[in-house]
Scaffold this motif. Structure first.
Motif, mmCIF file in Angstrom:
data_model
loop_
_atom_site.group_PDB
_atom_site.id
_atom_site.type_symbol
_atom_site.label_atom_id
_atom_site.label_comp_id
_atom_site.label_asym_id
_atom_site.label_seq_id
_atom_site.Cartn_x
_atom_site.Cartn_y
_atom_site.Cartn_z
ATOM 1 N N LEU A 29 9.231 -0.392 4.829
ATOM 2 C CA LEU A 29 9.962 -0.594 3.576
ATOM 3 C C LEU A 29 10.941 0.536 3.290
ATOM 4 C CD1 LEU A 29 7.039 -1.944 1.390
ATOM 5 C CD2 LEU A 29 9.117 -3.200 1.987
ATOM 6 N N GLY A 30 10.811 1.634 4.036
ATOM 7 C CA GLY A 30 11.724 2.758 3.861
ATOM 8 C C GLY A 30 13.178 2.400 4.077
ATOM 9 N N ASN A 71 0.814 -1.210 0.000
ATOM 10 C CA ASN A 71 0.000 0.000 0.000
ATOM 11 C C ASN A 71 0.844 1.254 0.000
ATOM 12 O OD1 ASN A 71 -2.682 1.403 0.371
ATOM 13 N ND2 ASN A 71 -1.607 2.116 2.198
ATOM 14 N N ASN A 72 1.938 1.260 0.746
ATOM 15 C CA ASN A 72 2.851 2.405 0.796
ATOM 16 C C ASN A 72 4.258 1.890 1.070
ATOM 17 O OD1 ASN A 72 1.270 2.067 3.492
ATOM 18 N ND2 ASN A 72 3.222 2.970 4.099
ATOM 19 N N CYS A 73 5.210 2.815 1.162
ATOM 20 C CA CYS A 73 6.616 2.406 1.294
ATOM 21 C C CYS A 73 7.204 2.834 2.631
ATOM 22 C CB CYS A 73 7.434 2.982 0.132
ATOM 23 S SG CYS A 73 9.052 2.183 -0.072
ATOM 24 N N GLY A 74 6.385 2.785 3.685
ATOM 25 C CA GLY A 74 6.884 3.123 4.997
ATOM 26 C C GLY A 74 7.274 4.584 5.119
ATOM 27 N N VAL A 75 8.176 4.876 6.039
ATOM 28 C CA VAL A 75 8.735 6.220 6.197
ATOM 29 C C VAL A 75 10.243 6.114 6.015
ATOM 30 C CG1 VAL A 75 6.871 7.060 7.664
ATOM 31 C CG2 VAL A 75 8.826 5.922 8.721
ATOM 32 N N ASP A 76 10.939 7.229 6.146
ATOM 33 C CA ASP A 76 12.356 7.238 5.775
ATOM 34 C C ASP A 76 13.208 6.236 6.553
ATOM 35 O OD1 ASP A 76 12.652 9.323 3.688
ATOM 36 O OD2 ASP A 76 11.742 10.586 5.209
ATOM 37 N N ASP A 77 12.853 5.948 7.819
ATOM 38 C CA ASP A 77 13.706 5.067 8.613
ATOM 39 C C ASP A 77 12.961 3.872 9.188
ATOM 40 O OD1 ASP A 77 12.130 6.463 10.382
ATOM 41 O OD2 ASP A 77 13.732 6.833 11.837
#
Length: 258
Positions: free
Chosen positions: A62-63, A53-59
């Protein structure tokens, strides 16, 4: 019945090769299979095409794979919480197949159900159906890869002709999911919002790897409480209930009278 328990997340993901396609559960940071993602990161696997659904956050989420440049393509419905995602996409380092959220959910479910494609009204009259959505940019900002034109057909719905766009199902090499509880046969129970995309991602993967907070013996789960049957799950790893669980944004207000 087959005992699907693996001793560690590292061993469960060890055979995921470079260039693999992955379906990954989670919505925002809820229900992210972090132990599996971190194990994949530590293993060094790259050139991944990921459906989530999304790519997480920066840290987090999936980020961490994105920051290490392990992802070449994302198929997602929401990408607004990750600055590194924005930078890589706009600079031409990342391919993005932006997909309406309900359509993405059904593409995963259809893939796991043996349905090759389906028609939906979502996206009719937009670039989703008409093509031209940027999927990858060149470094100079021009479009390197654009979405294709999709088949649109008219169907009778309650006596009215309506247009529908054809969407192909999604099948991936592997799926990574998180569940609250599971047994050694792969039957899974999800907790509240963490149920989100996890069952759908699990269905779409040819090999599904599930991390569970609690592993129980077969027969201990109430059959009526099982959200995903073990037929869709191939490997199970117990990660414990004390794993870190983050949220994207924490909003608080001062309590009156405090």
């Amino acid at each position: 019945m087959i005992d699907k328990q693996f001793p560690s997340a590292a061993e469960a993901v060890a055979d995921i090769p470079d260039g693999a396609t992955l379906a990954v559960g989670g919505f925002g940071l809820s229900g992210n299979p972090m132990a599996l993602i971190e194990a994949l990161h530590a293993h060094g696997t790259g050139d991944l095409s990921v459906v989530s659904n999304n790519c997480g956050v920066d840290d987090w989420g999936l980020g961490i794979l994105l920051a290490a440049r392990r992802i070449r393509k994302m198929t997602s419905s929401y990408v607004g919480e990750n600055k590194e995602f924005e930078r890589q996409f706009l600079e031409g380092d990342l391919e993005l197949e932006l997909t309406p959220q309900g359509t993405l959910a059904e593409k995963l479910r259809a893939g796991g159900s043996g349905i090759a494609a389906f028609f939906t009204q979502t996206g009719v009259g937009t670039q989703v159906a008409e093509g031209g959505l940027p999927r990858r940019y060149n470094p100079d900002g021009s479009i390197a890869v654009a979405s294709p034109v999709k088949d649109v057909r008219s169907f009778d719905v309650d006596g009215e002709q309506r247009d529908f766009v054809l969407e192909e199902a999604i099948r991936t090499d592997f799926a990574l999911v998180h569940a609250l509880r599971g047994d050694r046969h792969g039957n899974l129970v999800f907790n509240k919002a963490a149920r989100n995309f996890n069952p759908l991602a699990a269905m779409a993967g040819r090999i599904c790897i599930a991390q569970v907070e609690e592993l129980v013996e077969p027969g201990e789960l109430d059959p009526d409480s099982i959200h995903l049957p073990g037929v869709y799950v191939h490997r199970v790893v117990e990660v414990g209930g004390d794993i870190e669980k983050r949220i994207e944004r924490r909003t608080t207000r001062t309590q009156e009278g405090a």
